[in-house]
Design a protein around this motif. Sequence first.
Motif, mmCIF file in Angstrom:
data_model
loop_
_atom_site.group_PDB
_atom_site.id
_atom_site.type_symbol
_atom_site.label_atom_id
_atom_site.label_comp_id
_atom_site.label_asym_id
_atom_site.label_seq_id
_atom_site.Cartn_x
_atom_site.Cartn_y
_atom_site.Cartn_z
ATOM 1 N N VAL A 183 19.010 47.069 27.178
ATOM 2 C CA VAL A 183 19.232 48.071 25.909
ATOM 3 C C VAL A 183 18.366 49.311 26.301
ATOM 4 N N HIS A 184 19.286 50.495 26.314
ATOM 5 C CA HIS A 184 18.071 51.852 26.492
ATOM 6 C C HIS A 184 17.569 52.255 25.100
ATOM 7 N N ILE A 212 20.305 54.076 22.482
ATOM 8 C CA ILE A 212 20.945 54.974 23.072
ATOM 9 C C ILE A 212 22.303 54.626 23.868
ATOM 10 N N LYS A 213 21.960 53.337 24.361
ATOM 11 C CA LYS A 213 23.125 52.645 25.159
ATOM 12 C C LYS A 213 22.747 51.243 25.333
ATOM 13 N N PHE A 214 23.752 50.409 25.638
ATOM 14 C CA PHE A 214 23.483 49.194 26.224
ATOM 15 C C PHE A 214 24.661 48.715 27.187
ATOM 16 N N GLN A 215 24.100 47.780 27.709
ATOM 17 C CA GLN A 215 25.068 47.072 29.044
ATOM 18 C C GLN A 215 25.045 45.705 28.910
#
Length: 137
Positions: A70-71, A58-61
């Motif tokens: 990581v989502h 979904i997204k990562f930061q």
Amino acid sequence: MSAVREGLPEGRYGRSADERADRKLKIIGSVLGVGLLGVVGWIGWDYVAGQSVSAEVIKFQVISDTEVKVHLEVRKEASVTGVCSLSSQDKEHAEVGRADFTFAQSRSRVDELVTLKTTGRAAMIELVGCRPATSAR
């Protein structure tokens, strides 16, 4: 007075070259069509039957030079334990991290935030693939 014939007598000289070519093309086209349908059916069946565990990033930061959050959204059968592999690359596309994450929840859809440890600053995350835990490498 003599009768004028328009063409060759039927049956006397066999099939014309055009008729033979048309028949061969019909046979070749039929065989190729059946083969193509078989391949498309096999690929579709393999995709549907073989996807017992799937996921999506979904997204990562990027948290630091050694960590990425990581989502993941994992879809699986509720009774299956899934394993998903993630890989991270730096700006030069060199791999700086790789890990397997296990999802044993008894739900068919799991949203989870996982932490991937890296050896350098990550610029990209790739979901390598997911599989049931019984077939884990």
